[in-house]
Design a protein around this motif. Sequence first.
Motif, mmCIF file in Angstrom:
data_model
loop_
_atom_site.group_PDB
_atom_site.id
_atom_site.type_symbol
_atom_site.label_atom_id
_atom_site.label_comp_id
_atom_site.label_asym_id
_atom_site.label_seq_id
_atom_site.Cartn_x
_atom_site.Cartn_y
_atom_site.Cartn_z
ATOM 1 N N LYS A 88 5.455 -0.475 -18.844
ATOM 2 C CA LYS A 88 7.087 -0.207 -18.460
ATOM 3 C C LYS A 88 6.716 1.209 -17.665
ATOM 4 C CE LYS A 88 8.766 -1.303 -22.897
ATOM 5 N NZ LYS A 88 9.123 -0.796 -24.237
ATOM 6 N N VAL A 89 5.898 1.945 -17.892
ATOM 7 C CA VAL A 89 5.724 3.006 -17.026
ATOM 8 C C VAL A 89 5.517 2.494 -15.432
ATOM 9 C CG1 VAL A 89 4.050 5.024 -16.486
ATOM 10 C CG2 VAL A 89 4.859 4.806 -18.804
ATOM 11 N N LEU A 90 4.408 1.683 -15.567
ATOM 12 C CA LEU A 90 3.925 1.096 -14.136
ATOM 13 C C LEU A 90 4.937 0.143 -13.582
ATOM 14 C CD1 LEU A 90 0.424 -0.117 -15.171
ATOM 15 C CD2 LEU A 90 1.008 1.970 -13.928
ATOM 16 N N ASP A 91 6.020 -0.444 -14.012
ATOM 17 C CA ASP A 91 7.045 -1.049 -13.523
ATOM 18 C C ASP A 91 8.121 0.045 -12.879
ATOM 19 O OD1 ASP A 91 6.406 -3.515 -14.482
ATOM 20 O OD2 ASP A 91 7.853 -3.444 -16.153
ATOM 21 N N ALA A 92 8.258 1.264 -13.315
ATOM 22 C CA ALA A 92 9.087 2.089 -12.927
ATOM 23 C C ALA A 92 8.234 2.875 -12.036
ATOM 24 C CB ALA A 92 9.382 3.170 -13.952
ATOM 25 N N ARG A 93 7.112 3.055 -11.883
ATOM 26 C CA ARG A 93 6.253 3.693 -10.980
ATOM 27 C C ARG A 93 5.980 3.180 -9.509
ATOM 28 N NH1 ARG A 93 -0.065 5.663 -11.653
ATOM 29 N NH2 ARG A 93 -0.167 6.638 -9.647
ATOM 30 N N GLU A 94 5.778 1.819 -9.697
ATOM 31 C CA GLU A 94 5.484 0.862 -8.241
ATOM 32 C C GLU A 94 6.288 1.181 -7.205
ATOM 33 O OE1 GLU A 94 3.657 -3.348 -6.870
ATOM 34 O OE2 GLU A 94 4.573 -3.276 -8.850
ATOM 35 N N GLY A 95 7.596 1.109 -7.310
ATOM 36 C CA GLY A 95 8.390 1.237 -6.394
ATOM 37 C C GLY A 95 8.438 2.566 -5.622
ATOM 38 N N ILE A 96 8.424 3.651 -6.542
ATOM 39 C CA ILE A 96 8.332 4.804 -5.952
ATOM 40 C C ILE A 96 7.036 5.068 -5.376
ATOM 41 C CG2 ILE A 96 8.500 7.309 -6.689
ATOM 42 C CD1 ILE A 96 10.069 6.367 -9.104
ATOM 43 N N GLU A 97 5.825 4.798 -6.086
ATOM 44 C CA GLU A 97 4.629 4.800 -5.191
ATOM 45 C C GLU A 97 4.616 4.462 -3.724
ATOM 46 O OE1 GLU A 97 1.331 7.075 -6.485
ATOM 47 O OE2 GLU A 97 3.044 6.478 -7.789
ATOM 48 N N ARG A 98 5.068 3.193 -3.790
ATOM 49 C CA ARG A 98 5.209 2.766 -2.192
ATOM 50 C C ARG A 98 5.909 3.620 -1.345
ATOM 51 N NH1 ARG A 98 3.877 -2.717 -1.368
ATOM 52 N NH2 ARG A 98 5.566 -3.118 0.175
ATOM 53 N N VAL A 99 6.847 4.096 -1.802
ATOM 54 C CA VAL A 99 7.911 5.005 -0.943
ATOM 55 C C VAL A 99 7.064 6.034 -0.491
ATOM 56 C CG1 VAL A 99 9.727 6.657 -0.815
ATOM 57 C CG2 VAL A 99 10.043 4.126 -1.771
#
Length: 217
Positions: A88-99
């Motif tokens: 769940k943490v990684l789901d939330a993190r991936e999009g922001i990390e790409r930005v």
Amino acid sequence: MFQTTAHTPVQSGESLAELAYRQIEEMIVTLSLEPGAIVNERALTDITGMGRTPVREAVQKLAWEGLMEIRPRSGIAIAELNPQDFSKVLDAREGIERVLARGAAQFGAQLHHRRLREASDAMSKAVSSEDVAGFLTADKTFDTVLGQAAGNPFAARLASPLQTHSRRFWFRLQRPGGLQQSVAAHKALIEAIINRNPERAEDAASKLIEHLRVLAP
């Protein structure tokens, strides 16, 4: 009861509250402060060597990030660690990390590149000496510089607690060879940023998250 770590030296221009935050955060990430444990403000001032005010500010920030829970009249609870929550943490993190990765590749300055190289070198050193704590410190530096280089404070504020939770899960769930793989994934992202390749940086950010997903139950 608890021991401080040698991986939290004072950084230039850093306030006592920021230092207290980094010390306590590192103890939470490395499970020196065990999940579910109850501590009090006095114990945290003793183990950090800080006064009540900087420790209180650090605790408030960590509580906001979901790493602590302030329980009036009963103490401060360290967040539980449920491996099922890692995905769940990684789901939330991936999009922001790409930005952040794209922004850092586009807008990062030479100062950021220098600090990213330093973080990369520290990670390589950590691999050669199997220094997990050293890697985590370098990873924290990398995340901080990534947020600064991207020039997007909104994304950086969202990413910071997710990155800390990820380090905590990684420390708990790491497997043999995991340190080398994590360092390789980070170094690929760092190189893409320094080479000012936004598309490759985005792709490397997703590959870093993909690497972490392998650890999630």
